[in-house]
Design a protein around this motif. Structure first.
Motif, short mmCIF file in Angstrom:
data_model
loop_
_atom_site.label_atom_id
_atom_site.label_comp_id
_atom_site.label_asym_id
_atom_site.label_seq_id
_atom_site.Cartn_x
_atom_site.Cartn_y
_atom_site.Cartn_z
N SER A 34 0.84 -1.21 0.00
CA SER A 34 0.00 0.00 0.00
C SER A 34 0.87 1.25 0.00
O SER A 34 0.87 2.04 0.94
CB SER A 34 -0.93 -0.01 1.22
OG SER A 34 -1.74 -1.16 1.24
N GLU A 36 0.89 4.15 -1.60
CA GLU A 36 0.28 5.48 -1.48
C GLU A 36 -0.11 5.77 -0.03
O GLU A 36 0.08 6.89 0.47
CB GLU A 36 -0.95 5.59 -2.38
CG GLU A 36 -0.64 5.61 -3.87
CD GLU A 36 -1.90 5.71 -4.71
OE1 GLU A 36 -2.98 6.01 -4.15
OE2 GLU A 36 -1.81 5.50 -5.94
N GLN A 37 -0.63 4.77 0.64
CA GLN A 37 -1.03 4.94 2.04
C GLN A 37 0.19 5.15 2.92
O GLN A 37 0.18 5.97 3.83
CB GLN A 37 -1.82 3.72 2.51
CG GLN A 37 -2.62 3.97 3.77
CD GLN A 37 -3.84 4.84 3.52
OE1 GLN A 37 -4.54 4.63 2.54
NE2 GLN A 37 -4.07 5.82 4.37
N TRP A 38 1.25 4.40 2.66
CA TRP A 38 2.47 4.56 3.44
C TRP A 38 3.05 5.95 3.28
O TRP A 38 3.53 6.56 4.24
CB TRP A 38 3.49 3.50 3.05
CG TRP A 38 3.02 2.09 3.27
CD1 TRP A 38 1.99 1.68 4.08
CD2 TRP A 38 3.53 0.90 2.67
NE1 TRP A 38 1.84 0.32 4.02
CE2 TRP A 38 2.77 -0.19 3.16
CE3 TRP A 38 4.55 0.65 1.77
CZ2 TRP A 38 3.01 -1.51 2.79
CZ3 TRP A 38 4.80 -0.67 1.38
CH2 TRP A 38 4.05 -1.73 1.89
N HIS A 41 1.09 8.40 5.23
CA HIS A 41 1.37 8.27 6.67
C HIS A 41 2.82 8.61 7.02
O HIS A 41 3.22 8.41 8.16
CB HIS A 41 1.03 6.85 7.14
CG HIS A 41 -0.43 6.58 7.21
ND1 HIS A 41 -0.95 5.35 7.54
CD2 HIS A 41 -1.51 7.37 6.99
CE1 HIS A 41 -2.28 5.39 7.53
NE2 HIS A 41 -2.63 6.62 7.19
N ALA A 76 -3.90 2.43 -1.95
CA ALA A 76 -4.50 3.14 -0.82
C ALA A 76 -5.44 2.17 -0.12
O ALA A 76 -5.96 1.23 -0.72
CB ALA A 76 -5.25 4.38 -1.29
N TRP A 77 -5.69 2.40 1.16
CA TRP A 77 -6.46 1.43 1.93
C TRP A 77 -7.92 1.34 1.51
O TRP A 77 -8.58 0.35 1.80
CB TRP A 77 -6.34 1.74 3.41
CG TRP A 77 -5.04 1.25 3.97
CD1 TRP A 77 -4.18 0.36 3.39
CD2 TRP A 77 -4.47 1.59 5.23
NE1 TRP A 77 -3.09 0.13 4.21
CE2 TRP A 77 -3.25 0.88 5.35
CE3 TRP A 77 -4.86 2.42 6.27
CZ2 TRP A 77 -2.43 0.98 6.46
CZ3 TRP A 77 -4.04 2.53 7.39
CH2 TRP A 77 -2.84 1.82 7.48
N HIS A 105 -7.46 5.45 10.69
CA HIS A 105 -7.50 4.98 9.31
C HIS A 105 -7.52 3.46 9.25
O HIS A 105 -8.21 2.86 8.41
CB HIS A 105 -6.30 5.51 8.53
CG HIS A 105 -6.34 6.99 8.32
ND1 HIS A 105 -5.21 7.75 8.12
CD2 HIS A 105 -7.38 7.87 8.31
CE1 HIS A 105 -5.55 9.02 7.98
NE2 HIS A 105 -6.86 9.11 8.10
N ARG A 109 -10.51 1.22 7.66
CA ARG A 109 -10.17 0.22 6.64
C ARG A 109 -10.77 -1.13 7.00
O ARG A 109 -11.40 -1.80 6.15
CB ARG A 109 -8.65 0.12 6.52
CG ARG A 109 -8.15 -0.99 5.62
CD ARG A 109 -6.70 -1.34 5.97
NE ARG A 109 -6.59 -1.85 7.34
CZ ARG A 109 -5.44 -1.93 8.02
NH1 ARG A 109 -4.31 -1.53 7.46
NH2 ARG A 109 -5.44 -2.41 9.24
#
Length: 481
Positions: A34, A36-38, A41, A76-77, A105, A109
């Motif tokens: 993931s 984009e999510q990382w 964050h 992304a999640w 988040h 999720r």
């Protein structure tokens, strides 16, 4: 067929969800990349690399149990539900098993995944694993979440005395499946691979984590209280990256500490008792994430402190981030972080307080910078530590207590060994001059080392004034939104 969805639980031993899944029937594991999510964050490149390396070791370990590890993409999640439903349909999965995570988040999720799976008639089972106690089970007499650590710890100890969490049994090898495991990627787009010197400091795998824990429990834990604040000594366990990634569990850590202390929590070895208390601090901040979700939204735990007149000082912030403040203990700590992905815990407090009090720069700037570089980056611990230091958080240091970095340096690095290691340009200074080179070289200081970017006395007074001007009746009120 059962599916274990791995997240921050990258181990085979004492893994609650993995053991539960394997007990139900043939099991497959999956991990979602993931990126984009990382990035959103602020996960550090060295952290992502560390997790991938541990995932690769875990894949080999699971292969010995005939449990294939599959890799799927959910940039992304919000894409996780579709990715998991598709995989479950392909493999005929009946149930998905996960160990709980606690950020806002992560919670959203998992709720979305649970709904998507339920719509397909697929079970979703969640387990307590990265904590000793379920959030919401350690509460005040009025039914609220604790805001003071000492009170929280007292109740935790009472609970531990009546029922110590046990180590979960390893899953047994299952019959081979006609499913090939996927190759774990060595890198992910958007995250540069760290240098070999940093990677060598943090070998991957459960065996390394267990060996570190065993060495610490056998050799160092009894000296922990005296030496944990001395950055030039190996006084800490350095297990935080392995705990953050779930390569080792808090239960394993607690059992090792108790074994070295004849089963005692609060008596016996002072060092062991102090380290167990630090495990409870980790627990405390995770519970805060659940009880007070505002801290997951980049908001101060104490609402009144949102009105602090934080300074917009980009040059000073840059100097702090680059280790050019002219305060050796601060600059040495930052260099340690940049080169190793880790910073000694005492210095995390000193560095954070210097930014938020002496420079009066918003704690969120420092929180984000730490996450972008820490190999053990963890939302709960990082946020909790920064808000403690900035006097905006739960159980925070009183605003009028402001660490003097020079006296902290003299106290905890008296010979200047830590400073000289990370600031070799100061190696010729004696143990008195090393803490404040500006006093050693007359008007010009020391060549190749900057003058202090702030006057410690005046900046302390500025910070005190900023806090004193906040509404006193609101300063320690807390919202639970």
């Amino acid at each position: 067929m059962q599916l274990i969805w791995l997240r921050s639980d990258l181990r085979q031993s004492d893994n609650t969800a993995l053991s539960a899944a394997a007990a139900r029937g043939p099991t497959v594991a999956v991990y979602l990349i993931s990126a984009e999510q990382w990035l959103a964050h602020d996960d550090a490149p060295c952290k992502v690399d560390f997790w991938l390396r541990n995932l690769s070791v875990l894949s080999d370990s699971l292969e010995q149990l005939n449990i294939p590890l599959l890799i799927r993409s959910a940039p992304a999640w919000d894409q996780a539900p579709a990715a998991l439903v598709e995989l479950c349909q392909q493999l005929g999965i009946q149930d998905v098993h996960v160990n709980d995570e606690y950020g806002i988040h992560e919670t959203r999720r998992d709720q979305a995944v649970a709904c998507a799976l339920d719509a397909q008639g697929i079970g979703f089972h969640r387990y307590l694993d990265q904590l000793l106690f379920q959030p919401g089970s350690v509460l005040t007499k009025t039914g609220g979440y604790f805001q003071v650590f000492s009170q929280f710890r007292k109740v935790c100890y009472e609970r531990l005395h009546t029922g110590l969490p046990g180590i979960v049994a390893k899953p047994q090898a299952q019959a081979p499946l006609s499913i090939a495991r996927d190759r774990v990627p060595e890198s992910v787009t958007g995250f540069a691979r760290p240098g070999q010197s940093l990677r060598a400091l943090w070998p991957a795998g459960e065996e390394e984590a267990r060996e570190r824990l065993a060495r610490f429990a056998d050799e160092q834990i009894h000296y922990y209280k005296e030496e944990r604040d001395l950055p030039a000594k190996p006084g800490t366990s350095q297990l935080s990256p392995y705990l953050a990634a779930g390569v080792i569990s808090p239960r394993q850590c607690l059992h090792a500490a108790l074994l070295s202390n004849n089963g005692e929590f609060e008596s016996g070895s002072v060092g062991a008792a102090t380290w167990i208390s630090e495990l409870i601090w980790r627990e405390f901040y995770k519970h805060i994430l659940v009880g007070y979700p505002r801290v997951s939204r980049h908001r101060a735990f104490r609402p009144a402190t949102e009105f602090l007149p934080w300074r917009d000082a980009p040059q000073e912030l840059a100097a702090w981030k680059e280790g050019r403040t002219g305060i050796p203990i601060i600059d040495a700590a930052i260099r340690q972080l940049l080169e190793t992905g880790w910073m000694h815990n005492r210095l995390r407090m000193v560095v954070a307080m210097f930014l938020t009090k002496n420079l009066l720069i918003d704690w969120r700037e420092g929180e984000r910078f730490f996450m972008q570089h820490l190999i053990d980056g963890d939302l709960a611990a990082n946020n909790g530590g920064w808000q403690w230091s900035s006097s905006t958080g739960t159980d925070s240091v009183p605003y009028f207590r402001i660490f003097n970095p020079l006296s902290q340096s003299e106290r905890f690095d008296p010979e200047g060994r830590f400073i000289k290691h990370w600031l070799p340009e100061l190696a010729t200074l004696n143990k008195k001059e090393i803490h404040n080179p500006a006093s050693a070289g007359g008007l010009f200081g020391v060549a190749d080392y900057p003058q202090p970017i702030v006057d410690l006395k005046h900046s302390r007074e500025r910070a005190l004034s900023a806090f004193k001007n906040l509404p006193r009746h609101q300063l320690y009120e807390v919202c639970d939104d």
